[in-house]
Write a protein that holds these residues in place. Sequence first.
Motif, PDB file in Angstrom:
ATOM      1  N   ALA A 133       0.825  -1.214   0.000  1.00 36.60           N
ATOM      2  CA  ALA A 133       0.000   0.000   0.000  1.00 36.60           C
ATOM      3  C   ALA A 133       0.856   1.260   0.000  1.00 36.60           C
ATOM      4  CB  ALA A 133      -0.921   0.002   1.219  1.00 36.60           C
ATOM      5  N   ASP A 134       0.312   2.296  -0.627  1.00 35.26           N
ATOM      6  CA  ASP A 134       0.879   3.641  -0.548  1.00 35.26           C
ATOM      7  C   ASP A 134       0.073   4.511   0.412  1.00 35.26           C
ATOM      8  OD1 ASP A 134       2.805   3.177  -2.707  1.00 35.26           O
ATOM      9  OD2 ASP A 134       1.054   3.203  -4.028  1.00 35.26           O
ATOM     10  N   ILE A 135      -1.228   4.230   0.485  1.00 35.41           N
ATOM     11  CA  ILE A 135      -2.164   5.017   1.287  1.00 35.41           C
ATOM     12  C   ILE A 135      -3.105   4.050   1.992  1.00 35.41           C
ATOM     13  CG2 ILE A 135      -4.064   6.703   1.193  1.00 35.41           C
ATOM     14  CD1 ILE A 135      -2.700   7.790  -1.380  1.00 35.41           C
ATOM     15  N   VAL A 136      -3.475   4.392   3.227  1.00 35.50           N
ATOM     16  CA  VAL A 136      -4.418   3.577   3.983  1.00 35.50           C
ATOM     17  C   VAL A 136      -5.655   4.409   4.294  1.00 35.50           C
ATOM     18  CG1 VAL A 136      -4.823   2.322   6.137  1.00 35.50           C
ATOM     19  CG2 VAL A 136      -2.600   2.164   4.993  1.00 35.50           C
ATOM     20  N   CYS A 137      -6.830   3.870   3.968  1.00 35.85           N
ATOM     21  CA  CYS A 137      -8.106   4.509   4.296  1.00 35.85           C
ATOM     22  C   CYS A 137      -8.773   3.702   5.406  1.00 35.85           C
ATOM     23  CB  CYS A 137      -9.030   4.552   3.083  1.00 35.85           C
ATOM     24  SG  CYS A 137      -8.474   5.656   1.773  1.00 35.85           S
ATOM     25  N   VAL A 138      -9.026   4.355   6.520  1.00 39.63           N
ATOM     26  CA  VAL A 138      -9.593   3.679   7.681  1.00 39.63           C
ATOM     27  C   VAL A 138     -11.080   3.999   7.775  1.00 39.63           C
ATOM     28  CG1 VAL A 138      -9.459   3.383  10.174  1.00 39.63           C
ATOM     29  CG2 VAL A 138      -7.378   3.861   8.864  1.00 39.63           C
ATOM     30  N   SER A 139     -11.905   2.980   7.833  1.00 36.06           N
ATOM     31  CA  SER A 139     -13.341   3.179   7.991  1.00 36.06           C
ATOM     32  C   SER A 139     -13.652   3.549   9.437  1.00 36.06           C
ATOM     33  CB  SER A 139     -14.103   1.906   7.612  1.00 36.06           C
ATOM     34  OG  SER A 139     -13.908   1.600   6.247  1.00 36.06           O
ATOM     35  N   GLY A 140     -14.747   4.286   9.626  1.00 31.04           N
ATOM     36  CA  GLY A 140     -15.154   4.684  10.962  1.00 31.04           C
ATOM     37  C   GLY A 140     -15.375   3.476  11.858  1.00 31.04           C
ATOM     38  N   GLY A 141     -14.928   3.574  13.093  1.00 33.25           N
ATOM     39  CA  GLY A 141     -15.108   2.481  14.035  1.00 33.25           C
ATOM     40  C   GLY A 141     -13.947   1.517  14.101  1.00 33.25           C
ATOM     41  N   THR A 183       0.474   7.453   4.319  1.00 38.11           N
ATOM     42  CA  THR A 183      -0.612   8.394   4.567  1.00 38.11           C
ATOM     43  C   THR A 183      -1.818   7.627   5.087  1.00 38.11           C
ATOM     44  OG1 THR A 183       0.129   9.891   2.825  1.00 38.11           O
ATOM     45  CG2 THR A 183      -2.176  10.061   3.503  1.00 38.11           C
ATOM     46  N   ILE A 184      -2.383   8.088   6.207  1.00 36.44           N
ATOM     47  CA  ILE A 184      -3.576   7.471   6.792  1.00 36.44           C
ATOM     48  C   ILE A 184      -4.714   8.466   6.640  1.00 36.44           C
ATOM     49  CG2 ILE A 184      -4.532   6.282   8.788  1.00 36.44           C
ATOM     50  CD1 ILE A 184      -1.880   5.100   7.958  1.00 36.44           C
ATOM     51  N   THR A 185      -5.796   8.056   6.003  1.00 39.53           N
ATOM     52  CA  THR A 185      -6.880   8.989   5.725  1.00 39.53           C
ATOM     53  C   THR A 185      -8.221   8.279   5.830  1.00 39.53           C
ATOM     54  OG1 THR A 185      -7.625  10.679   4.140  1.00 39.53           O
ATOM     55  CG2 THR A 185      -6.789   8.608   3.219  1.00 39.53           C
ATOM     56  N   ASN A 186      -9.290   8.971   5.439  1.00 37.02           N
ATOM     57  CA  ASN A 186     -10.623   8.365   5.457  1.00 37.02           C
ATOM     58  C   ASN A 186     -11.495   8.993   4.379  1.00 37.02           C
ATOM     59  OD1 ASN A 186     -11.524  10.854   6.515  1.00 37.02           O
ATOM     60  ND2 ASN A 186     -11.469  10.114   8.622  1.00 37.02           N
ATOM     61  N   ASP A 187     -12.717   8.515   4.272  1.00 36.38           N
ATOM     62  CA  ASP A 187     -13.598   8.972   3.198  1.00 36.38           C
ATOM     63  C   ASP A 187     -13.938  10.453   3.318  1.00 36.38           C
ATOM     64  OD1 ASP A 187     -15.269   7.950   5.521  1.00 36.38           O
ATOM     65  OD2 ASP A 187     -16.840   8.890   4.327  1.00 36.38           O
ATOM     66  N   ALA A 188     -14.129  10.943   4.548  1.00 37.67           N
ATOM     67  CA  ALA A 188     -14.493  12.348   4.730  1.00 37.67           C
ATOM     68  C   ALA A 188     -13.370  13.269   4.276  1.00 37.67           C
ATOM     69  CB  ALA A 188     -14.847  12.609   6.196  1.00 37.67           C
ATOM     70  N   GLN A 189     -12.143  12.905   4.604  1.00 34.61           N
ATOM     71  CA  GLN A 189     -10.993  13.702   4.187  1.00 34.61           C
ATOM     72  C   GLN A 189     -10.860  13.713   2.661  1.00 34.61           C
ATOM     73  OE1 GLN A 189      -8.651  15.429   5.922  1.00 34.61           O
ATOM     74  NE2 GLN A 189      -6.926  15.559   4.528  1.00 34.61           N
ATOM     75  N   LEU A 190     -10.966  12.546   2.042  1.00 33.19           N
ATOM     76  CA  LEU A 190     -10.849  12.472   0.582  1.00 33.19           C
ATOM     77  C   LEU A 190     -11.946  13.284  -0.095  1.00 33.19           C
ATOM     78  CD1 LEU A 190      -9.928   8.703   0.109  1.00 33.19           C
ATOM     79  CD2 LEU A 190      -8.404  10.681   0.008  1.00 33.19           C
ATOM     80  N   PHE A 191     -13.148  13.238   0.470  1.00 32.24           N
ATOM     81  CA  PHE A 191     -14.244  14.022  -0.096  1.00 32.24           C
ATOM     82  C   PHE A 191     -13.952  15.513   0.002  1.00 32.24           C
ATOM     83  CE2 PHE A 191     -18.041  16.567   0.662  1.00 32.24           C
ATOM     84  CZ  PHE A 191     -18.720  16.370  -0.531  1.00 32.24           C
ATOM     85  N   MET A 192     -13.558  15.971   1.177  1.00 33.66           N
ATOM     86  CA  MET A 192     -13.355  17.404   1.366  1.00 33.66           C
ATOM     87  C   MET A 192     -12.208  17.939   0.519  1.00 33.66           C
ATOM     88  SD  MET A 192     -14.226  18.111   5.364  1.00 33.66           S
ATOM     89  CE  MET A 192     -13.355  19.633   5.220  1.00 33.66           C
ATOM     90  N   GLU A 193     -11.208  17.116   0.258  1.00 36.65           N
ATOM     91  CA  GLU A 193     -10.097  17.541  -0.596  1.00 36.65           C
ATOM     92  C   GLU A 193     -10.547  17.789  -2.034  1.00 36.65           C
ATOM     93  OE1 GLU A 193      -6.463  15.149   1.705  1.00 36.65           O
ATOM     94  OE2 GLU A 193      -7.400  14.304  -0.089  1.00 36.65           O
ATOM     95  N   ARG A 194     -11.683  17.200  -2.423  1.00 32.27           N
ATOM     96  CA  ARG A 194     -12.125  17.263  -3.819  1.00 32.27           C
ATOM     97  C   ARG A 194     -13.450  17.987  -4.019  1.00 32.27           C
ATOM     98  NH1 ARG A 194      -9.093  13.247  -2.559  1.00 32.27           N
ATOM     99  NH2 ARG A 194      -7.614  12.355  -4.061  1.00 32.27           N
ATOM    100  N   CYS A 195     -14.135  18.303  -2.952  1.00 32.37           N
ATOM    101  CA  CYS A 195     -15.473  18.884  -3.077  1.00 32.37           C
ATOM    102  C   CYS A 195     -15.397  20.288  -3.683  1.00 32.37           C
ATOM    103  CB  CYS A 195     -16.148  18.944  -1.711  1.00 32.37           C
ATOM    104  SG  CYS A 195     -17.819  19.638  -1.782  1.00 32.37           S
ATOM    105  N   SER A 245     -16.077  12.313  15.926  1.00 33.53           N
ATOM    106  CA  SER A 245     -14.686  12.335  16.390  1.00 33.53           C
ATOM    107  C   SER A 245     -13.868  11.257  15.699  1.00 33.53           C
ATOM    108  CB  SER A 245     -14.637  12.145  17.910  1.00 33.53           C
ATOM    109  OG  SER A 245     -15.222  10.904  18.288  1.00 33.53           O
ATOM    110  N   PHE A 246     -14.509  10.131  15.334  1.00 35.50           N
ATOM    111  CA  PHE A 246     -13.793   9.058  14.647  1.00 35.50           C
ATOM    112  C   PHE A 246     -13.279   9.542  13.290  1.00 35.50           C
ATOM    113  CE2 PHE A 246     -16.168   5.230  16.732  1.00 35.50           C
ATOM    114  CZ  PHE A 246     -15.874   5.740  17.983  1.00 35.50           C
ATOM    115  N   GLN A 247     -14.098  10.330  12.600  1.00 28.94           N
ATOM    116  CA  GLN A 247     -13.674  10.879  11.312  1.00 28.94           C
ATOM    117  C   GLN A 247     -12.654  11.998  11.502  1.00 28.94           C
ATOM    118  OE1 GLN A 247     -17.831  11.685  10.422  1.00 28.94           O
ATOM    119  NE2 GLN A 247     -17.656  10.552   8.502  1.00 28.94           N
ATOM    120  N   LEU A 248     -12.933  12.871  12.449  1.00 32.97           N
ATOM    121  CA  LEU A 248     -12.116  14.072  12.617  1.00 32.97           C
ATOM    122  C   LEU A 248     -10.701  13.774  13.092  1.00 32.97           C
ATOM    123  CD1 LEU A 248     -14.801  16.411  14.201  1.00 32.97           C
ATOM    124  CD2 LEU A 248     -13.655  16.774  12.008  1.00 32.97           C
TER     125      LEU A 248
END
Length: 241
Positions: A69-77, A94-106, A166-169
Amino acid sequence: MTDPLHGKRVLIIGFGRQGRSLARWLPTVGAKVIVNDGRDEKTLNLPQDEYAHVRFVLGDHPVSLVEEADIVCVSGGVPLELPLIQAAYKAGLTITNDAQLFMERCPAPVIGITGSAGKTTTTRLVGDIMQQSGFRTWVGGNIGDVLLDVLPQIAPQDRVVMELSSFQLELMTNSPQIAAVLNITPNHLDRHGTMENYTAAKANIIAHQRPDDMAILGYDDAGSHALEEAVCSQLLWFSMR
């Protein structure tokens, strides 16, 4: 324009609502996707045709996946203490999640709402206000739609209202243009360990704002009020007094 994730090897950990959305969206931008979940295929009831371009590693969380992996996306919980995630941190991924990826592109302005209580009701109310004000409005995040699913439909003139937990943030390095912290009281300490860690996760909703963004804090709530020093944008208070 080519997405920055094109050609990247992305490991999704956790195949719940957010993980499934990531597994649908990531191949559309050219990412190479591995999904990892501790549950087995039968338990997950996988619709194989929907995820034809995804490789699944199920039933365990082998640390060796970090090497793929180059990037890890962690699901809530999914706990960040998981050895696989800790190995990813150690490897510098890089550790990220769906909310971060969305906000970077919205392309549209985002109103983010968090709090220990009342955030779902407030998010829906703000969404209704935006809709009644004439904006095409998208409501999601921790409730409703996983917004990556509708990202291609969102236009710059729209408005997005996100409930953020808080899990996303705790993983986020982007903040919404308008961010509200309703209140902060003890919650999810089984996940965050201490009140300080929980508060720090909540504070990420305002920590990365720009000077012309807006932070909205609860004047009457000690936890929300205490974030005043962390504000780096325009500050607006609300109060029930």
